[in-house]
Design a protein around this motif. Sequence first.
Motif, PDB file in Angstrom:
ATOM      1  N   ALA A  81       0.616  -1.276   0.152  1.00 37.65           N
ATOM      2  CA  ALA A  81       0.089   0.066   0.026  1.00 37.65           C
ATOM      3  C   ALA A  81       0.778   0.952   0.046  1.00 37.65           C
ATOM      4  O   ALA A  81       0.559   2.272  -0.671  1.00 37.65           O
ATOM      5  CB  ALA A  81      -0.861   0.016   1.230  1.00 37.65           C
ATOM      6  N   ALA A  82       1.849   1.407   0.740  1.00 35.41           N
ATOM      7  CA  ALA A  82       2.691   2.466   0.910  1.00 35.41           C
ATOM      8  C   ALA A  82       3.494   2.462  -0.548  1.00 35.41           C
ATOM      9  O   ALA A  82       3.704   3.743  -1.087  1.00 35.41           O
ATOM     10  CB  ALA A  82       3.854   2.290   2.059  1.00 35.41           C
ATOM     11  N   ALA A  83       3.843   1.495  -0.863  1.00 35.55           N
ATOM     12  CA  ALA A  83       4.561   1.722  -2.255  1.00 35.55           C
ATOM     13  C   ALA A  83       3.662   2.137  -3.379  1.00 35.55           C
ATOM     14  O   ALA A  83       4.089   2.938  -4.261  1.00 35.55           O
ATOM     15  CB  ALA A  83       5.133   0.438  -2.808  1.00 35.55           C
ATOM     16  N   SER A  84       2.515   1.598  -3.331  1.00 41.11           N
ATOM     17  CA  SER A  84       1.584   1.946  -4.453  1.00 41.11           C
ATOM     18  C   SER A  84       1.313   3.450  -4.392  1.00 41.11           C
ATOM     19  O   SER A  84       1.326   4.172  -5.366  1.00 41.11           O
ATOM     20  CB  SER A  84       0.439   1.350  -4.415  1.00 41.11           C
ATOM     21  OG  SER A  84      -0.541   1.387  -5.595  1.00 41.11           O
ATOM     22  N   GLY A  85       1.111   4.026  -2.973  1.00 38.02           N
ATOM     23  CA  GLY A  85       0.835   5.253  -2.946  1.00 38.02           C
ATOM     24  C   GLY A  85       2.048   6.233  -3.443  1.00 38.02           C
ATOM     25  O   GLY A  85       1.917   7.296  -4.170  1.00 38.02           O
ATOM     26  N   LYS A  86       3.293   5.893  -3.457  1.00 37.44           N
ATOM     27  CA  LYS A  86       4.384   6.512  -3.849  1.00 37.44           C
ATOM     28  C   LYS A  86       4.508   6.730  -5.445  1.00 37.44           C
ATOM     29  O   LYS A  86       4.653   7.694  -5.907  1.00 37.44           O
ATOM     30  CB  LYS A  86       5.600   5.928  -3.560  1.00 37.44           C
ATOM     31  CG  LYS A  86       6.069   6.364  -1.677  1.00 37.44           C
ATOM     32  CD  LYS A  86       7.334   5.528  -1.476  1.00 37.44           C
ATOM     33  CE  LYS A  86       7.493   6.013   0.076  1.00 37.44           C
ATOM     34  NZ  LYS A  86       8.714   5.295   0.531  1.00 37.44           N
ATOM     35  N   THR A  87       3.979   5.286  -5.908  1.00 36.82           N
ATOM     36  CA  THR A  87       3.771   5.463  -7.472  1.00 36.82           C
ATOM     37  C   THR A  87       2.727   6.348  -8.163  1.00 36.82           C
ATOM     38  O   THR A  87       2.945   7.015  -8.949  1.00 36.82           O
ATOM     39  CB  THR A  87       3.683   4.006  -8.033  1.00 36.82           C
ATOM     40  OG1 THR A  87       4.566   3.071  -7.252  1.00 36.82           O
ATOM     41  CG2 THR A  87       3.618   4.004  -9.263  1.00 36.82           C
ATOM     42  N   LEU A  88       1.756   6.372  -7.441  1.00 33.96           N
ATOM     43  CA  LEU A  88       0.668   7.003  -7.590  1.00 33.96           C
ATOM     44  C   LEU A  88       0.986   8.544  -7.841  1.00 33.96           C
ATOM     45  O   LEU A  88       0.575   9.383  -8.304  1.00 33.96           O
ATOM     46  CB  LEU A  88      -0.829   6.842  -6.749  1.00 33.96           C
ATOM     47  CG  LEU A  88      -1.260   5.638  -6.952  1.00 33.96           C
ATOM     48  CD1 LEU A  88      -2.384   5.256  -6.205  1.00 33.96           C
ATOM     49  CD2 LEU A  88      -1.928   5.418  -8.502  1.00 33.96           C
TER      50      LEU A  88
END
Length: 442
Positions: A377-384
């Motif tokens: 979830a944290a990694a996906s947020g950074k990508t978005l």
Amino acid sequence: MNSYMGDLHVAVIGAGMGGLASALALAKHGIPCIDVYETASNLGFVGAGIQLAPNMARILDYLGCWESIAKEATDIKHAGIRRHNDNTELAHVDLSYILKEYGIPHMVGHRFSLADAILNACKKETAITFHFSTSCTGIKSWTPKPTITVKPREGEPYDVSADIVLAADGIKSVIRPQILKELNVEAEVTDSGQSAYRIMLTREQMTSDPEMLELLDSDQVTRWIGERRHIIAYPISNKSIYNISTAQPDVHFAAAPSATYTTRGSKADMLDNFKDFCPLVLRMLNLVPEGEVCEWKLRVHNPLPTWVRGSVALIGDACHPTLPHLNQGAAQAIEDAGVLAIVLSKLPDHSPDSINKALKVYEHVRKERAETLVALAAASGKTLHLGEGAAREERDKQFAALKDKGGPSPDKAVDAEVQKMILGTDVMRIANDEFEAIFQKL
């Protein structure tokens, strides 16, 4: 259920999603005495939407309370990912396959509807007793049985001994620091640097805007993504409400004491935060009445070395709070509940050693999975939230490829492989099938 259930007594601290689901699951699995202690005087659940993923729905179906939730939820068949400033669709994901693949559709609903259905199911169970307006101030002693001290809002503190204590007392858990202190470990809450607005617009508010009504009448989750911020929105409550949740850099909580998690927000600040978003988004944000802007701090903490100490275990946000970018916060707390019910219903006896081993089986089944999803979830947020540059260009190429011919999604919440790992795992079945083997090894 086995013949050793006898007079097994479980104390649950907190009546959020994890606490309610744990109490219900334990009662459904034959645990005869469950006391739930909740600081609030009643469960006035926060008004916000929630994604009802199949891994959560499967457990609620086992527990007999999914049907009423599904009646007013929206069956989400599509996800649209759009560029923040011009509303260009970067990717479109067909989610209708989820029903065929996992037996339950991906739905979205009202948080109140979810919690209220679980609470009403709990009220039908004679094994469950609620103690509202009663906070737990901590563990008084760990052995031979754990003893907690509870404090009614009107009245003197008193002690409660139970065979098992389940701490579902959220990210501000009073039990977690006590467990860590016993282990000589520091793992405090960390600052994600993000906060969120949670907004609900009614059909009446949106009725004069055809573009908004199209979104409200759709079966789609829409995400607008920009640098360091995004918005996710979808229809709930039989499409009478459009739920909007944001993520943006946290400026209002940065200097606040760590106990502060929500604040009454300023509409002007909110509009300024998203001023470079497309006119459609700004028209929606402008509909929010002055004085009804609420901002939430998004906090996480580093993975804990263990969730269990003796006959005490942590649940949900007390041990694995997550950013909302995978839509799995409540689902993971409910998975905890389902697994706990299985392992405690299989206790060979009530000895502290057996209880500790059973709780360790719970940890074995749940810990790695929950922490993997927190990291994702944290990694996906950074990508978005990427700003201009090569990384964002590469991300948008992946979105374009996804739109044309499928493949991996940079937004992990709608990535087929990630969904397979999340939605295709039945944690209660795993706990049931593997209990004996894991228990014997401990």
